[in-house]
Design a protein around this motif. Structure first.
Motif, PDB file in Angstrom:
ATOM      1  N   GLU A 123      -4.777   7.793  -4.147  1.00 31.69           N
ATOM      2  CA  GLU A 123      -5.800   7.080  -4.531  1.00 31.69           C
ATOM      3  C   GLU A 123      -6.248   6.237  -3.037  1.00 31.69           C
ATOM      4  N   ALA A 124      -7.291   6.214  -3.160  1.00 36.93           N
ATOM      5  CA  ALA A 124      -8.011   5.598  -1.692  1.00 36.93           C
ATOM      6  C   ALA A 124      -7.268   3.971  -1.283  1.00 36.93           C
ATOM      7  N   ILE A 125      -7.016   3.728  -0.299  1.00 35.61           N
ATOM      8  CA  ILE A 125      -6.298   2.546   0.093  1.00 35.61           C
ATOM      9  C   ILE A 125      -7.192   1.498  -0.145  1.00 35.61           C
ATOM     10  N   TYR A 126      -8.389   1.486   0.133  1.00 32.67           N
ATOM     11  CA  TYR A 126      -9.303   0.415  -0.240  1.00 32.67           C
ATOM     12  C   TYR A 126      -9.331   0.017  -1.997  1.00 32.67           C
ATOM     13  N   ILE A 127      -8.921   1.091  -2.708  1.00 33.61           N
ATOM     14  CA  ILE A 127      -8.885   0.820  -4.207  1.00 33.61           C
ATOM     15  C   ILE A 127      -7.556   0.242  -4.476  1.00 33.61           C
ATOM     16  N   ILE A 157       0.807  -1.146  -0.018  1.00 28.30           N
ATOM     17  CA  ILE A 157      -0.010  -0.084  -0.031  1.00 28.30           C
ATOM     18  C   ILE A 157       0.824   1.244  -0.094  1.00 28.30           C
ATOM     19  N   ASP A 158       0.649   2.103  -0.794  1.00 27.31           N
ATOM     20  CA  ASP A 158       1.224   3.448  -1.133  1.00 27.31           C
ATOM     21  C   ASP A 158       0.524   4.448  -0.093  1.00 27.31           C
TER      22      ASP A 158
END
Length: 123
Positions: free
Chosen positions: A11-15, A5-6
Motif C-alpha cells: 500500500e502506498a505510503i500516502y494512503i 508506516i509499514d
C-alpha cells in the motif's frame, strides 16, 4: 500525532498516512478543528518525502476530512455530506466484499467483523 508506516507494505505510503488520519478522526484521537503537523514536520518525524505527506493531505482535503489553511496548515474539518459518504463506502465495500466472497467468507462473518470494527469507532 503517532503514525506508523509499514515501508514493506504494498500500500502506498500516502494512503497509509491518509488511512491512519481517518482512523484517528473516527476514534476521536484527532478532533474537529485540530491542526495536523506541518508537511515538513510530519515528513521529518516519519522519515518520508514531503511530497508524500502533501499528497496525503491533498487527498484528505478532496475527501472532506481536512481544510488547508495558509496560516494554520491542515485542519481537521469534517464534510457533513452523508449521502456522498455512503456512496463512497458502497463503492469501497463492494470491492472488499467481492474479495471476501471469492474466499468464501460468509455473510455472518462479514456482519460480525463490521460490527466489531464499527464498535471501535462509536465508543
Amino acid at each position: 500525532m503517532i503514525v506508523e508506516i509499514d515501508f514493506n507494505s504494498d500500500e502506498a505510503i500516502y494512503i497509509q498516512l491518509r488511512n491512519q488520519i481517518i482512523i484517528g478522526i473516527a476514534t476521536e484521537r484527532l478532533r474537529e478543528g485540530e491542526t495536523l503537523p506541518s508537511v515538513r514536520q510530519l515528513a521529518d518525524d516519519i522519515g518520508i518525502n514531503m511530497h508524500t505527506v502533501n499528497k496525503a493531505y491533498s487527498v484528505l482535503k478532496q475527501e472532506g476530512f481536512v481544510k488547508l489553511d495558509r496560516r494554520r496548515g491542515a485542519v481537521i474539518s469534517l464534510d457533513a455530506d452523508k449521502i456522498r459518504a455512503i456512496r463512497e463506502m458502497e463503492r469501497d465495500l463492494s470491492v472488499i466484499l467481492a474479495r471476501g466472497a471469492c474466499k468464501n467468507v460468509s455473510r455472518e462473518e462479514v456482519h460480525r467483523l463490521v460490527d466489531s470494527i464499527f464498535d471501535a469507532f462509536s465508543g
